[in-house]
Design an enzyme around this catalytic site. Structure first.
Site, PDB file in Angstrom:
ATOM      1  N   SER A 111       0.840  -1.194   0.000  1.00 44.35           N
ATOM      2  CA  SER A 111       0.000   0.000   0.000  1.00 44.35           C
ATOM      3  C   SER A 111       0.881   1.252   0.000  1.00 44.35           C
ATOM      4  CB  SER A 111      -0.973  -0.031   1.187  1.00 44.35           C
ATOM      5  OG  SER A 111      -1.968   0.966   1.060  1.00 44.35           O
ATOM      6  N   GLU A 155      -2.186  -2.266  -8.290  1.00 41.53           N
ATOM      7  CA  GLU A 155      -3.402  -2.574  -7.539  1.00 41.53           C
ATOM      8  C   GLU A 155      -3.829  -1.308  -6.814  1.00 41.53           C
ATOM      9  OE1 GLU A 155      -3.818  -3.113  -3.791  1.00 41.53           O
ATOM     10  OE2 GLU A 155      -2.041  -1.850  -3.679  1.00 41.53           O
ATOM     11  N   HIS A 174      -4.547  -5.393  -1.217  1.00 41.48           N
ATOM     12  CA  HIS A 174      -5.616  -5.106  -0.267  1.00 41.48           C
ATOM     13  C   HIS A 174      -6.709  -6.172  -0.257  1.00 41.48           C
ATOM     14  CE1 HIS A 174      -3.708  -1.133  -0.757  1.00 41.48           C
ATOM     15  NE2 HIS A 174      -4.133  -0.903   0.474  1.00 41.48           N
TER      16      HIS A 174
END
Length: 339
Positions: free
Chosen positions: A112, A234, A314
């Site tokens: 992330s 992503e 995620h």
């Protein structure tokens, strides 16, 4: 860019740092993170910023950067687990001592917001880092696939020869390799290459991570290098028009033009909310494009081998990725291989 190398694998009993380059966590999550690292047979050292709060960040930029610099420089620390994502890692880039980090390669684990560290360390320091689950989520609660993928990459990366999806999750081929070179360039964007010929297996250095973070560093000294690379992307919690903006930013910056292939993860919670939702104030139009349409209009015109639905980031179960490693994608067999 030269071929990146793996840092020394972790070994049971190693001392590792828990660092907080991004957002803070409650005390209970920090306790879970300590237990998580111990579950792997490692001895955690909690860096000071893990207990700090500075708005939506775990301590000031100077505090968080100092912790990372210290963790890399200390000879008794063998690896670094990022506590969580959130926000703030990108603010540390001007404060990190990349010359020192280059001389002290160690496994760095996170995803992330930690994408900012993966892309910059891979680019400036020349070693592999690991895009994987962070310990504040409590490793004792991880499913077997996620935990085994993490442990394999950190302790025995030389034994990992294929990056697999969880059972029941098949990779999807969005653009297979073709020998047809008569198709035009990408509409509206000059210089898009034709599909490659010959062997359908495409090999390149794995780079990428969170789409929003990658778009956020464009134009900076720390922007992603996709030349001849396999680009993994992503995201989470972004509306379609924001995904469109970020995909388009990468296209305009030549990142799809330069890469050898594209690996798309899942885009969790990235749907447009119902327009009759009284809590929603961000609707910009009566209609939306789907993720599939955005990819078809912005990404696929570059005619690069493209796979979708790789389970990393995620969601759970998730795979741990060796960022910077040489990988191969086979769009015919729908496989991701390591040498």
């Amino acid at each position: 860019m030269n071929k990146l190398f793996y840092p020394r694998p972790l070994q049971p009993g190693d001392t590792v740092a828990l660092a907080a380059p991004s957002s803070p966590v409650p005390a209970a999550n920090l306790e879970a993170a300590v237990k998580s690292v111990k579950l792997l047979g490692l001895d955690p050292v909690v860096m000071p910023s893990c207990r700090e709060h500075h708005g939506y960040m775990a301590g000031t930029d100077a505090q968080r950067a100092a912790d990372l610099n210290e963790a890399f420089s200390r000879k008794d620390i063998a690896g670094i687990f990022c506590l969580r994502g959130g926000f703030g890692a990108m603010r540390l880039l001007p404060l990190l001592n990349f010359n020192m980090i280059r001389q002290n390669p160690k496994p760095l684990i996170g995803y992330s917001d930690i994408t900012a560290l993966h892309t910059s360390i891979n680019k400036l320091c020349g070693f592999v880092t690991f895009h994987g689950p962070m310990p504040n989520t409590d490793y004792s609660r991880l499913d077997d696939f996620t935990l085994e993928s993490l442990k394999s990459q950190l302790f025995h990366p030389q034994d990992v020869h294929e990056l697999q999806n969880p059972q029941g999750q098949e990779l999807q081929v969005l653009y297979p390799v073709s020998t047809n070179t008569d198709s035009p360039d990408a509409p509206g964007i000059s210089g898009a290459p034709h599909a490659p010929e010959g062997n359908p297996i495409i090999t390149g250095r794995l780079t990428g991570g969170n789409l929003s973070l990658i778009a956020g560093t464009l134009g900076s000294p720390w922007e992603i290098d996709t030349k001849n690379a396999i680009l993994f992307l992503e995201d989470v919690g972004e509306r379609p028009y924001r995904l469109d903006r970020n995909f388009t930013a990468l296209a305009l910056a030549g990142k799809f033009r330069d890469c050898a292939g594209i690996l798309l993860g899942t885009f969790t919670d990235c749907e447009e909310p119902p327009h009759d939702d009284p809590a929603d104030s961000g609707v910009i139009a009566d209609r939306t494009l789907t993720l599939q349409q955005i990819i078809e209009e912005v990404v696929l015109p570059y005619k690069k081998p493209t796979l979708l639905n790789y389970r990393a980031g995620h969601m759970y179960p998730q795979s741990t990725l060796p960022m910077g490693a040489q990988i191969s994608i086979d769009p015919v067999q729908k496989r991701i291989l390591l040498p």
